[in-house]
Design an enzyme around this catalytic site. Structure first.
Site, PDB file in Angstrom:
ATOM      1  N   HIS A   1       0.825  -1.216   0.000  1.00  0.00           N
ATOM      2  CA  HIS A   1       0.000   0.000   0.000  1.00  0.00           C
ATOM      3  C   HIS A   1       0.858   1.265   0.000  1.00  0.00           C
ATOM      4  O   HIS A   1       0.375   2.345   0.295  1.00  0.00           O
ATOM      5  CB  HIS A   1      -0.915   0.016   1.219  1.00  0.00           C
TER       6      HIS A   1
ATOM      7  N   HIS B   1      -7.182  -4.390  -0.857  1.00  0.00           N
ATOM      8  CA  HIS B   1      -6.566  -5.691  -1.150  1.00  0.00           C
ATOM      9  C   HIS B   1      -7.248  -6.360  -2.345  1.00  0.00           C
ATOM     10  O   HIS B   1      -6.983  -7.510  -2.646  1.00  0.00           O
ATOM     11  CB  HIS B   1      -6.660  -6.623   0.057  1.00  0.00           C
TER      12      HIS B   1
END
Length: 329
Positions: free
Chosen positions: A56, A215
């Site tokens: 991320h 995700h």
């Protein structure tokens, strides 16, 4: 799978080594257990510690430094860090007033941070981020997911901590910011986790996933591709329905890329957002555009709105010096 990679098992270690070498003026890498900490700690300041699965970036390691985090604990790709990482990081950066854990609401992150909080000898408190309005529960969470709004909490609370606030004050401020923040995203493509070597999910060339998680978790619906104005409108309708700001409310707007979206498209999406809000008498007081909470190479974006008051605006504007966010220094 086409990635800059030597060996899958070494992916995270080599990436972190490069990150620490590139930003050695700001951060220090600890390798056993793994965490990134601020190079120059400020004695007597509440320390902020966050973390989560890698993939991320720049969240969270890229926001370690003056005015934001004191340490970040990176897990493997899309996998929570472990309690021992969190405990070691907290001990390393605590200078007396305690540690505030800032945690995204994902089951693994929450469980491990709670364990670290209970076992740590350091005085600590926790702020749980759950800004994603797309779905109430997902395969990764019970309750709403924590996504790009995490950046806003880390910046504002980081500034408050620099000013000398207590642990209790920092936690209360973080909880208040979280309640005033809402996010929703959309994905155009999937991404490839190096250890898997294949796409996380399949999506057609003319399809989008509305409300996707960072995700690749499913969102509200699979839809046909649409113009940017229409996509922005659907995301903003859901966000505004959640926040319910009054007419004339002042907003901090974050248009965030998920990793594979050009900056020019993100600015176009911001323009769509600006016009949509303008028609509803909602004022953009502060804005940030860029790929700040990503999902590897996923194409897509999220929009975050935070209703801000004078105190929040002041802490957003305050100086910050991290590898990935810096101004006013």
């Amino acid at each position: 799978m086409k990635k800059f990679i030597n060996h899958v098992d070494d992916y995270l270690a080599e990436s972190l080594a490069g990150f620490a070498a590139a930003h050695g003026d700001l951060v220090v890498l600890n390798t056993d257990p793994v965490y990134i900490r601020r190079k120059r700690l400020k004695p007597g300041k509440v320390a902020l510690v966050s973390g989560g699965g890698s993939g991320h970036e720049p969240l969270h390691s890229g926001f370690v430094g003056y005015g934001m985090l004191d340490a970040a604990c990176p897990g493997q790709i899309f996998t929570s860090p472990t309690p021992d990482q969190m405990m070691a990081a907290a001990k390393a950066v605590d200078t007396g007033p305690g540690v505030l854990f800032i945690v995204k609401n994902y089951s693994g992150d929450l469980m491990n941070f709670e364990m670290a909080s209970e076992m740590s000898e350091v005085q600590n408190a926790m702020v749980l981020i759950n800004d994603d309005v797309a779905v109430e529960n997902s395969s990764y969470t019970t309750g709403r997911r924590g996504v790009a709004g995490t950046l806003i909490v880390e910046k504002l609370v980081g500034s408050l901590a620099e000013s000398g606030a207590s642990l209790e004050q920092c936690k209360a401020f973080g909880d208040r910011i979280n309640k005033h923040t809402a996010t929703m995203g959309v994905a155009f493509t999937s991404c490839t986790v190096p250890a898997a070597g294949t796409r996380t999910f399949k999506i057609g060339d003319d399809e989008i996933e509305v409300g996707v998680g960072i995700h690749g978790e499913p969102g509200r619906r699979r839809a046909r591709m649409a113009p940017a104005d229409a996509i922005a409108g659907e995301l903003l309708e859901a966000i505004i329905d959640d926040l319910k700001p009054g007419a004339g409310a002042e907003l901090l707007v974050l248009v965030n890329g998920l990793g594979g979206t050009p900056l020019s498209e993100l600015y176009l999406l911001f323009n769509s957002t600006r016009l949509w809000l303008q028609r509803r008498d909602l004022r953009i007081a502060r804005a940030q555009v860029g790929s700040l909470t990503t999902s590897l190479e996923m194409a897509g974006a999220s929009i975050t709105l935070c209703t801000i008051d004078e105190e929040m605006a002041r802490h957003w504007d305050s100086p910050v010096l991290t590898p990935s966010l810096r101004w006013g220094m």
